[in-house]
Design an enzyme around this catalytic site. Sequence first.
Site, PDB file in Angstrom:
ATOM      1  N   SER A 138       1.117  -1.466   0.118  1.00 41.17           N
ATOM      2  CA  SER A 138       0.465  -0.219   0.174  1.00 41.17           C
ATOM      3  C   SER A 138       0.906   1.430   0.053  1.00 41.17           C
ATOM      4  O   SER A 138       1.940   1.162   0.413  1.00 41.17           O
ATOM      5  CB  SER A 138      -0.825  -0.462   1.270  1.00 41.17           C
ATOM      6  OG  SER A 138      -1.056   1.127   1.235  1.00 41.17           O
ATOM      7  N   TYR A 151      -1.049  -0.994  10.083  1.00 46.42           N
ATOM      8  CA  TYR A 151      -1.531  -1.357   8.893  1.00 46.42           C
ATOM      9  C   TYR A 151       0.228  -0.699   8.558  1.00 46.42           C
ATOM     10  O   TYR A 151       0.418  -1.049   7.715  1.00 46.42           O
ATOM     11  CB  TYR A 151      -2.552  -0.444   8.968  1.00 46.42           C
ATOM     12  CG  TYR A 151      -3.094  -0.740   7.099  1.00 46.42           C
ATOM     13  CD1 TYR A 151      -3.846  -2.215   6.892  1.00 46.42           C
ATOM     14  CD2 TYR A 151      -2.220   0.053   5.900  1.00 46.42           C
ATOM     15  CE1 TYR A 151      -4.394  -2.470   5.651  1.00 46.42           C
ATOM     16  CE2 TYR A 151      -2.782   0.088   5.153  1.00 46.42           C
ATOM     17  CZ  TYR A 151      -3.690  -1.730   4.394  1.00 46.42           C
ATOM     18  OH  TYR A 151      -3.944  -1.505   2.832  1.00 46.42           O
TER      19      TYR A 151
END
Length: 245
Positions: A138, A151
Amino acid sequence: MNPTVIVTGASNGIGKAIAKVFASNYFNVVLADVDEENGFLLQDELLSEGRQAQFIRCDVSDPKSIQNLVKETLKRYSTIDVLINNAGISEFIRPDELSVEKWDQILNTNLRASFLLTREVVPHMKKTKKGSVVNIASTRAIMSEKNSEAYAASKGGLQALTHAQAVSHSKENITVNCISPGWIHTGDYNQLRDIDHEQHPSKRVGKPEDVARACLFLTDPENDFINGENLVMDGGMTRKMIYEH
Ligand code: NAP
């Protein structure tokens, strides 16, 4: 014999689009996910279109479930040529409220799973003297909103894991790359506002199919000169200066 791909997190969102693109390119597609209902629905949809697909329930945060996934895949299709480590959970929790258990769950699902599943698959790719792995990271690996510690750490870890794996598995002729998507809309695209699209240098929000096509490209044996690389797919957002004046 058709090649076989394992796609984790294939029941929904980006993983579903990845599964579809490989299926329409004549792969045997293993749909690995915890969501059995949507996984079997996708399996049936692909089979009804004359494609090859098999749903196998797998919780990628559980090492035993990963071993079972590889065992069942080999029973069904006998080779594993491509692995897409896509399953992930995105939870945003204030650092003072983030428990050790939640940290471990996010890291084990988003990061450790990619290491364990790749390690499990490599000996079988080695038999056919080729293979390719893509990890879905990401842009949050390199930029943040608040409350994204676990995350962001998992995705930064995936980018680092990718180049380490590319070097380790070069002896087995296996390429390992990662894709770092920005905003990929997995819901109803028509509900997006003009501002959602316009803020991107590419003038649109990303779609799951954008990532799917990139997976196909990176795992094509003809493209094996791309190795250990991180492909950012964010419509240019991480290249855009955002100082306010
Ligand atoms: P999604 O729509 O939530 O789909 C993820 C799938 O993975 C779901 O089917 C989910 O099942 C499954 N899953 C969750 N935990 C699992 C586990 N332990 N074992 C096996 N399967 C599990 O997510 P997405 O937006 O498509 O994201 C896919 C990947 O892209 C993730 O790694 C995500 O971090 C990354 N990514 C997404 C975006 C974006 O904008 N969408 C941007 C950058 C990166 P349940 O639904 O039952 O939980």
